[in-house]
Every structure is written in C-alpha cells, then in structure tokens.
Design a protein around this motif. Structure first.
Motif, PDB file in Angstrom:
ATOM      1  N   TYR A 140       0.741  -1.204   0.045  1.00  0.00           N
ATOM      2  CA  TYR A 140      -0.160  -0.281  -0.160  1.00  0.00           C
ATOM      3  C   TYR A 140       0.906   1.309   0.100  1.00  0.00           C
ATOM      4  O   TYR A 140       0.487   2.197  -0.744  1.00  0.00           O
ATOM      5  N   LEU A 141       1.961   1.471   0.931  1.00  0.00           N
ATOM      6  CA  LEU A 141       2.803   2.205   0.855  1.00  0.00           C
ATOM      7  C   LEU A 141       3.409   2.720  -0.393  1.00  0.00           C
ATOM      8  O   LEU A 141       3.705   3.754  -0.915  1.00  0.00           O
ATOM      9  N   ARG A 142       4.056   1.518  -0.795  1.00  0.00           N
ATOM     10  CA  ARG A 142       4.642   1.870  -2.074  1.00  0.00           C
ATOM     11  C   ARG A 142       3.981   2.206  -3.311  1.00  0.00           C
ATOM     12  O   ARG A 142       4.419   3.039  -3.926  1.00  0.00           O
ATOM     13  N   ALA A 143       2.674   1.956  -3.300  1.00  0.00           N
ATOM     14  CA  ALA A 143       1.786   2.397  -4.248  1.00  0.00           C
ATOM     15  C   ALA A 143       1.176   3.598  -4.041  1.00  0.00           C
ATOM     16  O   ALA A 143       1.035   4.633  -4.880  1.00  0.00           O
ATOM     17  N   GLU A 144       0.804   4.111  -2.729  1.00  0.00           N
ATOM     18  CA  GLU A 144       0.187   5.303  -2.545  1.00  0.00           C
ATOM     19  C   GLU A 144       0.990   6.360  -1.904  1.00  0.00           C
ATOM     20  O   GLU A 144       0.612   7.519  -1.829  1.00  0.00           O
ATOM     21  N   HIS A 145       1.883   5.858  -1.167  1.00  0.00           N
ATOM     22  CA  HIS A 145       2.786   7.175  -0.267  1.00  0.00           C
ATOM     23  C   HIS A 145       4.321   6.460  -0.275  1.00  0.00           C
ATOM     24  O   HIS A 145       4.912   6.191   0.574  1.00  0.00           O
ATOM     25  N   GLU A 204      -2.257   8.390   7.562  1.00  0.00           N
ATOM     26  CA  GLU A 204      -2.732   9.340   6.678  1.00  0.00           C
ATOM     27  C   GLU A 204      -2.428  10.731   7.370  1.00  0.00           C
ATOM     28  O   GLU A 204      -1.989  11.666   6.744  1.00  0.00           O
ATOM     29  N   GLU A 245      -6.571  -1.163   7.181  1.00  0.00           N
ATOM     30  CA  GLU A 245      -7.413   0.072   7.340  1.00  0.00           C
ATOM     31  C   GLU A 245      -6.915   0.796   8.403  1.00  0.00           C
ATOM     32  O   GLU A 245      -7.120   1.949   8.436  1.00  0.00           O
ATOM     33  N   ASN A 261      -3.772   2.624   7.852  1.00  0.00           N
ATOM     34  CA  ASN A 261      -3.877   3.722   6.975  1.00  0.00           C
ATOM     35  C   ASN A 261      -4.496   4.731   7.548  1.00  0.00           C
ATOM     36  O   ASN A 261      -3.894   6.082   7.477  1.00  0.00           O
TER      37      ASN A 261
END
Length: 200
Positions: free
Chosen positions: A45-50, A197, A190, A193
């Motif tokens: 998730y971090l690799r893709a979004e953050h 965030e 979740e 996240n």
C-alpha cells in the motif's frame, strides 16, 4: 532515523520524507503478526500510495525469549552473505518461530540451533550453503573469553540503538522519531492507513 550502510537491507521501503521504524523480535508471536501485515499489506500500500515513506526493520531482542538472540544473529549473518535475502529470510524466521520457542528447544544446544537456522536459510534460498552461515555463527573453541561470533558486534549495535530510543518490548513502532505505543500487532491495513494518513 539514520540507517548504517552495513544494514541497508533493513530498509524495506526507501522513501525520502518520512520514516517508519518497526522494532520486532523473531520469537515474539505479536511481532510475527505485525510482520505479516506489514509485508503482506502495508508495504504494498505504501509503495503504491505513499512512496515518500521509508520503512526500516529494527532488531528488538527480548531476553525472556532466550533463543531470540540466535535468530537475530542468523538474520544478520544471512544479510552479510546475501543482503537481498534479508526480507525473505526474516519472513522464514517468523514463519518458523515456534520451532525456536522454549518448549521446542529445551534439549537443543546452541550449535544445533545454529545448524537448524543455517539449514532454514538454505531452504529459503537466502544463502547457497550452510557452511557460509556457520562460519559467521559458530563459537570458536578455546580459552573462555565470551568473545561471541562474527556477528556479535553487529547485534550489539542494534541492541544499543534500541536502548538509546527507550525501546523495551516488541513490537514497537516509531514514526519520524516519535514512539507510539498505541500501534497494535492486530491492526488491519485500514487501521494502519487511518493512523498514517494524518502524519503524511
């Protein structure tokens, strides 16, 4: 927090703005649960979004898990031989941690456990042969001096680093230098996240 070049493989993600440090013990069931969530869900998730977040694995050897020292030594030995294998071998150590619990090893010697850990490294393709691992892990016979093995100084570095930050238990999470004892090993993606965030 900075990461010594010798342990570059401990950086699981290489962001440039924020740093998430996870202090884990290979023989702690709660650490294993957090590791699986991190590697299976949070890191992708971090690799893709953050991608600005750097994630660093930190060693947290807890003395009430006496075999923890041996597992952490083994991970450092594998990293010296093949730095690219650190995450892979760490996953194997967490997956096989019960084999190193007190009850499972009560009649095993330190040398036998090193041999088993070396065989695990080979079976997971972390290293090519057990001998290279054992050369770093084995204690040399001779006059008793408590000299340790070829990775003792590496482990001391990591223990000192954790102590300097006031880390006492695993898992413990530090974000941008601030420890947060509210982070739980039971968190879902979740929940991770929702915690991350506001900090990004």
């Amino acid at each position: 927090m900075a990461l010594a070049p010798a342990y570059a493989a401990h950086r699981l993600l290489a962001g440039n703005a924020h740093t998430l440090e996870v202090f884990l013990d290979y023989t702690c069931p709660f650490s294993a649960r957090m590791w699986r969530t991190l590697t299976g869900q949070v890191l992708p998730y971090l690799r893709a979004e953050h991608p600005s977040v750097s994630v660093i694995f930190r060693h947290q050897v807890q003395p009430w898990h006496p075999n923890s020292t041996l597992l952490h030594e083994a991970s450092l030995a594998a990293e010296k031989i093949n730095p690219d294998s650190f995450e892979l071998y760490s996953s194997a150590l967490f997956d096989h941690q019960a084999e190193y619990f007190d009850e499972a090893t009560i009649d095993k010697t330190r040398t036998e456990l090193y041999q088993k850990l070396s065989a695990l490294a080979v079976s997971t393709n972390a290293v090519d042969d057990t001998q290279s691992m054992l050369q770093l892990l084995d204690i040399q016979a001779g006059e008793p001096r408590n000299a340790g093995n070829a990775v003792t100084s590496d482990l001391k570095y990591h223990i000192r680093l954790a102590r300097a930050q006031g880390i006492h238990v695993s898992p413990t999470v530090v974000f941008d230098g601030i420890r947060d004892d509210g982070v739980s090993s039971s968190w879902t993606l979740e929940q991770w996240n929702a915690w991350l965030e506001p900090k990004l």
